[in-house]
Design a protein around this motif. Structure first.
Motif, PDB file in Angstrom:
ATOM      1  N   MET A  99       0.838  -1.195   0.000  1.00  0.00           N
ATOM      2  CA  MET A  99       0.000   0.000   0.000  1.00  0.00           C
ATOM      3  C   MET A  99       0.874   1.245   0.000  1.00  0.00           C
ATOM      4  O   MET A  99       1.914   1.289   0.653  1.00  0.00           O
TER       5      MET A  99
ATOM      6  N   TRP B  58       0.552   5.514   0.533  1.00  0.00           N
ATOM      7  CA  TRP B  58      -0.348   6.537   1.071  1.00  0.00           C
ATOM      8  C   TRP B  58      -0.116   7.860   0.349  1.00  0.00           C
ATOM      9  O   TRP B  58       1.020   8.319   0.240  1.00  0.00           O
TER      10      TRP B  58
ATOM     11  N   ALA C   2     -10.460   6.292  -6.642  1.00  0.00           N
ATOM     12  CA  ALA C   2      -9.857   5.791  -5.405  1.00  0.00           C
ATOM     13  C   ALA C   2     -10.766   6.091  -4.220  1.00  0.00           C
ATOM     14  O   ALA C   2     -11.003   5.220  -3.368  1.00  0.00           O
TER      15      ALA C   2
ATOM     16  N   ALA D 123     -12.853   3.448  -1.426  1.00  0.00           N
ATOM     17  CA  ALA D 123     -12.236   3.522  -0.100  1.00  0.00           C
ATOM     18  C   ALA D 123     -13.141   3.023   1.015  1.00  0.00           C
ATOM     19  O   ALA D 123     -14.357   3.192   0.974  1.00  0.00           O
TER      20      ALA D 123
ATOM     21  N   VAL E 111      -8.791   0.447  -1.279  1.00  0.00           N
ATOM     22  CA  VAL E 111      -8.268   1.734  -0.827  1.00  0.00           C
ATOM     23  C   VAL E 111      -8.717   1.954   0.613  1.00  0.00           C
ATOM     24  O   VAL E 111      -9.855   1.638   0.970  1.00  0.00           O
ATOM     25  N   HIS E 112      -7.826   2.490   1.434  1.00  0.00           N
ATOM     26  CA  HIS E 112      -8.158   2.834   2.816  1.00  0.00           C
ATOM     27  C   HIS E 112      -8.178   4.357   2.942  1.00  0.00           C
ATOM     28  O   HIS E 112      -7.369   5.041   2.317  1.00  0.00           O
TER      29      HIS E 112
ATOM     30  N   ILE F 236      -5.106   8.785   1.834  1.00  0.00           N
ATOM     31  CA  ILE F 236      -5.667   7.683   1.062  1.00  0.00           C
ATOM     32  C   ILE F 236      -4.582   6.624   0.895  1.00  0.00           C
ATOM     33  O   ILE F 236      -3.522   6.901   0.340  1.00  0.00           O
TER      34      ILE F 236
ATOM     35  N   VAL G  83      -3.590   3.599  -1.097  1.00  0.00           N
ATOM     36  CA  VAL G  83      -3.910   2.889  -2.335  1.00  0.00           C
ATOM     37  C   VAL G  83      -3.272   1.505  -2.247  1.00  0.00           C
ATOM     38  O   VAL G  83      -2.051   1.379  -2.179  1.00  0.00           O
TER      39      VAL G  83
END
Length: 190
Positions: free
Chosen positions: A45, A47, A83, A87, A102-103, A124, A126
């Motif tokens: 991931m 960010w 994105a 999320a 996505v967080h 975010i 990804v």
């Protein structure tokens, strides 16, 4: 009054700027290529943050090991919004978060001097499922802001905050469709 949660960013009709900090081994090739290339990892991931000041807090003004270079990554708004649409909040259901591409995380925004403010900035994360799109489709340019970061940090250390603030990248509220704003936990202050 600034909303409690609001995406503030440098953007135009087609693109938005997000910030990342890396060591020279990743930043140098990315700047040279205008996009992320090896040794950037597509296997973990990454960010991205539209708040310059929040990233300055996180990277200690490009002085943290592995974060000595600050990059402005201009991506398409279409990519950014896809994105956001994919999320899941990091504070939500762990099972949903584990499956999310996505967080999204909200952290206190920072003043130029690093003090926490009473509103939040978005980060975010990804994930692997979307990193290829970020790198290959959404990225328009990668610019090294490290000299500007060092100049601003020097002004702040010298107590010249007003002068430093004038050098910060412009950020303004980013417009979102109401449904997407609700999904991201953005609501007007009451």
């Amino acid at each position: 009054m600034t909303e409690l949660r609001q995406i503030r960013a440098d953007f135009d009709e087609r693109t938005i700027v997000v910030y990342q900090a890396y060591g020279p081994a990743i930043a140098g090739p990315a700047v040279a290529a205008g996009r992320f290339v090896e040794p950037f990892s597509r296997g973990r991931m990454t960010w991205i943050k539209p708040s310059f000041r929040w990233l300055m807090h996180r990277s200690n003004w490009a002085r943290k090991p592995g974060q000595e270079r600050v990059l402005a990554v201009r991506i398409t708004r279409e990519g950014w919004e896809s994105a956001l649409a994919a999320a899941a909040p990091t504070t939500g259901d762990p099972d949903v978060l584990a499956r999310a591409a996505v967080h999204v995380q909200w952290d206190p925004e920072r003043s130029a001097a690093g003090a926490p403010l009473n509103h939040y900035s978005i980060q975010i994360g990804v994930g692997r499922a979307m990193i290829g799109a970020l790198v290959d489709e959404w990225t328009v340019s990668v610019t090294d802001l490290t000299p500007q970061v060092h100049r601003i940090a020097g002004l702040i250390r010298a107590g010249r905050n007003a002068q430093a603030v004038r050098l910060l990248p412009p950020e303004r509220p980013y417009p979102l469709a109401p449904e997407l704003a609700r999904r991201l936990g953005i609501a007007p202050r009451r």
